[in-house]
Design an enzyme around this catalytic site. Structure first.
Site, mmCIF file in Angstrom:
data_model
loop_
_atom_site.group_PDB
_atom_site.id
_atom_site.type_symbol
_atom_site.label_atom_id
_atom_site.label_comp_id
_atom_site.label_asym_id
_atom_site.label_seq_id
_atom_site.Cartn_x
_atom_site.Cartn_y
_atom_site.Cartn_z
ATOM 1 N N GLU A 177 0.829 -1.206 0.000
ATOM 2 C CA GLU A 177 0.000 0.000 0.000
ATOM 3 C C GLU A 177 0.865 1.259 0.000
ATOM 4 O OE1 GLU A 177 -1.993 -0.778 3.652
ATOM 5 O OE2 GLU A 177 -2.937 -2.581 2.865
ATOM 6 N N SER A 224 -5.715 -4.262 1.418
ATOM 7 C CA SER A 224 -6.115 -5.679 1.415
ATOM 8 C C SER A 224 -4.909 -6.523 1.816
ATOM 9 C CB SER A 224 -6.586 -6.098 0.019
ATOM 10 O OG SER A 224 -7.657 -5.310 -0.436
ATOM 11 N N GLU A 225 -4.492 -6.411 3.069
ATOM 12 C CA GLU A 225 -3.249 -7.067 3.485
ATOM 13 C C GLU A 225 -3.271 -8.566 3.241
ATOM 14 O OE1 GLU A 225 -4.784 -4.769 5.270
ATOM 15 O OE2 GLU A 225 -3.313 -3.177 5.560
ATOM 16 N N PHE A 264 2.995 -1.805 8.276
ATOM 17 C CA PHE A 264 3.423 -1.850 9.677
ATOM 18 C C PHE A 264 3.452 -3.323 10.092
ATOM 19 C CE2 PHE A 264 2.227 2.540 9.533
ATOM 20 C CZ PHE A 264 2.916 3.173 10.553
ATOM 21 N N ALA A 265 4.456 -3.690 10.868
ATOM 22 C CA ALA A 265 4.558 -5.090 11.279
ATOM 23 C C ALA A 265 3.308 -5.543 12.024
ATOM 24 C CB ALA A 265 5.790 -5.291 12.160
ATOM 25 N N ASP A 266 2.677 -4.610 12.718
ATOM 26 C CA ASP A 266 1.457 -4.944 13.484
ATOM 27 C C ASP A 266 0.382 -5.568 12.588
ATOM 28 O OD1 ASP A 266 1.891 -2.964 16.130
ATOM 29 O OD2 ASP A 266 2.788 -2.265 14.273
ATOM 30 N N HIS A 275 0.439 0.078 16.544
ATOM 31 C CA HIS A 275 1.458 0.461 15.553
ATOM 32 C C HIS A 275 2.861 0.464 16.160
ATOM 33 C CE1 HIS A 275 -2.140 2.023 13.550
ATOM 34 N NE2 HIS A 275 -1.456 2.101 12.445
#
Lengths: 322, 341
Positions: B31, B60-61, B84-86, B130
């Site tokens: 994104e 749309s991860e 973000f790793a989260d 985050h």
């Protein structure tokens, strides 16, 4: 659509191959020769064979937990499939996958995925890959009515539509998501209906009529191949067996199954048509069944005779360079 | 060829530039990649050079990560931006059940040459959703390689190795290090996965760390010197495969070890390291292996609370003290292995 006699015969042969393979698997399972569980697709042959018949050898498919039929229809070898179901070292996955996870990458079969709805996002990646490599391949992802309710379906169909990815979404609506009826679980009346929300075509076919399926899917495949984007094809079909082998099926009646078997069996219907059209004689049809049974018996025997893996083989195949 | 100072994000952009020039199967998917060179400037200049190979997707991860898997299976080398790793939580099936398992489950038929790039870490008042360091979830899933570097030079060399690797690599990069600058040689180089680095040689205690905590440990080592403690700081860089050889070499020498990471304490990678050191190097240890980590709460927003939760230099000093104070009788301990060369 004009379909040659040879093609019609090959469609019948493929459907018979799948039926005989599945019935053999059922028998072997009840002889306790197959560990774990198996999900059979007896009754759904026309949907699968009609869909795969529209593909080229270099096209991709992703299958589901109920995957034997897709894999056979795309050209996998029954003997390596049986060997895999037995957990043998000669199996497609060397005994690491089993019935639910058969793949043959050399034939574009990117695997049967055990997670319902797990195939959608992966196929978008194959779609991007096809575009970036600038080929005219097509990806076909099989799924059931149940999987159409996963969030993965929405994300992947939206993404495929946004980027006009060369993907055909083939829903095999067999009316039952495990024990839950599609009519209660799928909002909006049908899976194909949802296509309109994404601005792509959606078709419903008579999934027990192999020629109708082929016709609809062929159109979707051509659309994908020519860069016009994805399509949802929903084949209305029916599974004769439980969700898994051994399922007591308290959620539906035997009458329902018998009715479908009597009136809409995809193989009975198609071979009757072929006999009426004079494409095949009754004798020739009988010969197809007999030859297929022998072929499948031999394939199963190959699997049974194959060696088991060494226990420590469990530690192989994790990384390409550990 | 010379050496210049580069930030971690520029080091990364340079690595990607070099790799994408050499291998046209590499593409980046995620994104907000192109409008501003990535949200951390990590893709600066790339979209101009490779307009078709940075794919800006919808939010749309699940499909982004799944697409990386599917592209890797069909001849490409995707670089997936997790934003973000989260947000790995929104693609956990694709990471855990697909990416990590497909090669193994299909009997080694497939290769998955992909990088899942995940900016992680706290300290920027980004609050609970985050700021996480989630590497131990990933390490606990066989089939994934895990990298978490600190210095710009390591970022560059390891990004290149991760891209070239034929297995899936989850590459964590700490958000507070994007602007961290350091010397990076102009010559092309690759740092192999699975090799830790001694960032400060020492003889009294081994400090095992990675990612941003390497910085805190380096700072702490100055205070330790004043207390007469000469700490050896090992930046693990790659967490899987783990360079246990270097760890063992160091612990045999110093006979004391602590692990410092920013992820919360319980079930963190420090627990794994402490267990392995105890199992394999017990005879060399003169004290307990101590863990220094974030407190076991979600990351609070208010800076004063966030600072309290994250491990700080005094926590590291206290960890060293605890490890060195609780000495066991040294009658059965072999002589320190002297391999300082």
């Amino acid at each position: 659509m004009k379909i040659s006699t040879d093609k019609k015969i090959s469609l019948l042969k493929k459907m018979v191959l799948i039926r005989v393979f599945e019935e053999k698997t059922e028998a072997l399972y009840h002889q306790e020769l197959i560990p774990g569980f198996v999900h059979l697709s007896i009754g759904q042959e026309a949907s699968t064979v009609g869909s795969c018949a529209a593909l080229r050898p270099d096209d991709y498919i992703i299958s589901t937990h109920r995957g034997h039929a897709h894999i056979l229809a795309k050209g996998a070898e029954p003997k390596y499939m049986f060997a895999e179901c037995f957990g043998k070292t000669t199996g497609y996955c060397k005994g690491k996958g089993g019935s639910m996870h058969i793949a043959d990458f050399s034939k574009g079969i990117l695997g049967a995925n055990g997670v319902v709805g797990g195939g959608f996002p992966i196929m978008t990646g194959a779609g991007f890959s096809i575009k970036l490599r600038n080929t005219d391949q097509v990806g076909m992802v099989f799924f059931g009515d149940g999987a159409s309710n996963r969030g993965t379906f929405h994300e992947a169909v939206n993404m495929a539509a946004v980027f006009k990815l060369p993907i055909v979404f083939v829903c095999e609506n067999n009316q039952w998501a495990s024990t839950s009826p599609a009519e209660k679980m799928v909002a909006g009346g049908s899976v194909a209906n949802r296509a309109h929300a994404y601005g792509i075509p959606g078709f419903i076919t008579d999934g027990s009529n192999v020629l109708k399926v082929l016709e609809a899917v062929q159109e979707a495949v051509e659309r994908a191949r020519s860069g016009r984007g994805p399509t949802i094809v929903e084949n209305e079909t029916f599974r004769y067996k439980g969700h898994f082998e051994g399922d007591r099926q308290k959620y539906r009646t035997q009458d329902e199954i018998q009715h479908y078997r009597m009136h809409r069996d995809p193989i009975d219907r198609f071979q009757t048509v072929l006999i009426e059209e004079g494409v095949l004689t009754k004798k020739a049809v009988a010969a197809i069944w007999a030859e297929t049974k022998t072929f499948i018996d031999e394939a199963a025997q190959y699997g049974l005779d194959s060696p088991l893996p060494k226990p420590e083989d469990a530690l192989k195949d994790l990384f390409t360079n550990p | 060829m010379g050496v210049r100072d580069l930030s971690c994000s520029l080091a990364m952009a340079e690595a990607l530039m070099e790799e994408m020039e050499q291998d046209e199967t590499i593409f980046i998917i995620g994104e907000d990649l192109t409008a501003q060179g990535g949200i951390f400037g990590q893709f600066r200049g790339l979209s101009k050079k490779f307009p078709d190979r940075l794919i800006d997707t919808p939010i749309s991860e699940t499909s982004i990560v799944g697409a990386g898997v599917g592209a890797a299976l069909t001849g490409m080398r995707p670089f997936i931006d997790m934003h973000f790793a989260d947000f790995v939580t929104t693609a956990m099936d694709e990471i855990v059940n697909q990416m990590a398992k497909i090669r193994y489950m299909f009997g080694g038929q497939a290769t998955l040459p992909l990088v899942l790039w995940a900016p992680d870490g706290g300290g920027i008042s980004a609050a609970a959703q985050h700021s996480q360091c989630l590497e131990s979830w990933i390490i606990h899933t066989p089939g994934l390689k895990v990298v978490a570097p600190y210095e710009p030079a390591d970022v560059k060399g390891l990004i290149k190795a991760a891209i070239r690797d034929d297995d899936p690599v989850v590459f964590f990069q700490h958000k507070r290090l994007f602007n961290w600058t350091g010397p990076v040689t102009e010559e092309e180089y690759v740092i192999p996965l699975g090799k830790a680095a001694i960032k400060r040689p020492g003889k009294d205690i081994t400090i095992l760390t990675y990612s941003r905590m390497t910085y805190e440990c380096m700072e702490a080592s100055r205070a330790l010197v004043q207390n007469g403690i000469d700490a050896e700081i090992i930046d693990l860089r790659t967490l899987c495969p783990l360079d246990f050889e270097l760890i063992a070499q160091s612990v045999k020498k110093t006979q004391h070890a602590i692990v410092v990471h920013e992820a919360c304490l319980t079930g963190g990678f420090g627990a794994e390291l402490a267990a392995r050191i105890n199992e394999d190097l017990f005879e060399y240890l003169r004290g307990p292996v101590v863990r220094v980590a974030a407190k076991d709460v979600p990351m609070p927003f208010s800076p004063v609370m966030e600072k309290y939760v994250l491990p700080q230099i005094p926590d590291i000093l206290a960890g060293v003290d605890k490890a060195m104070k609780n000495k066991r009788p040294d009658t059965n301990i072999p002589h320190a292995v002297n391999n300082q060369t």
